[in-house]
Write an enzyme that holds these catalytic residues in place. Sequence first.
Site, PDB file in Angstrom:
ATOM      1  N   ASP A  20      68.120  54.174  -1.263  1.00  0.00           N
ATOM      2  CA  ASP A  20      66.950  54.713  -1.949  1.00  0.00           C
ATOM      3  C   ASP A  20      67.016  56.233  -1.989  1.00  0.00           C
ATOM      4  O   ASP A  20      67.848  56.862  -1.335  1.00  0.00           O
ATOM      5  CB  ASP A  20      65.672  54.277  -1.230  1.00  0.00           C
ATOM      6  CG  ASP A  20      65.405  52.787  -1.350  1.00  0.00           C
ATOM      7  OD1 ASP A  20      65.830  52.188  -2.357  1.00  0.00           O
ATOM      8  OD2 ASP A  20      64.768  52.232  -0.433  1.00  0.00           O
TER       9      ASP A  20
ATOM     10  N   TYR B 291      73.424  49.558   9.122  1.00  0.00           N
ATOM     11  CA  TYR B 291      72.335  50.449   8.739  1.00  0.00           C
ATOM     12  C   TYR B 291      71.716  51.048   9.991  1.00  0.00           C
ATOM     13  O   TYR B 291      71.526  50.356  10.983  1.00  0.00           O
ATOM     14  CB  TYR B 291      71.254  49.682   7.965  1.00  0.00           C
ATOM     15  CG  TYR B 291      71.738  49.113   6.659  1.00  0.00           C
ATOM     16  CD1 TYR B 291      71.678  49.861   5.492  1.00  0.00           C
ATOM     17  CD2 TYR B 291      72.262  47.829   6.583  1.00  0.00           C
ATOM     18  CE1 TYR B 291      72.125  49.351   4.287  1.00  0.00           C
ATOM     19  CE2 TYR B 291      72.715  47.301   5.387  1.00  0.00           C
ATOM     20  CZ  TYR B 291      72.637  48.068   4.239  1.00  0.00           C
ATOM     21  OH  TYR B 291      73.088  47.552   3.045  1.00  0.00           O
TER      22      TYR B 291
END
Length: 109
Positions: free
Chosen positions: A45, A103
């Site tokens: 994002d 992540y």
Amino acid sequence: MAYDGTHFSGWQSQPDDNAVQDFLERRLAEVFKAPVAIQGSGRTDSGVHARGQVFHFDAHWPHAPAKLLAAMRIGLPPTIQVQSARRVPAAFHARFSAKGKIYHYEIYH
């Protein structure tokens, strides 16, 4: 590759042409003198950073991968770093051939 996503619209191409993919594809178009579409191993994002992001593209490059790497290290913002380049089998796909992803999330108050 790696990038500091602070000032980008994320990984995937966006109408504002400010995504990491947009910058990479513009640079590749300069190098290859033709449009080059890339496929990333994943998307981030806006404002998100990445280390070890993998992408691939299909194009004819008669030189060694090191020469492509050198060409890709010029003309990109300093916050986008292409760290390695290599030829891969035709069946390779950055997203579908990935063995895994890691992540890390940091939340600040």
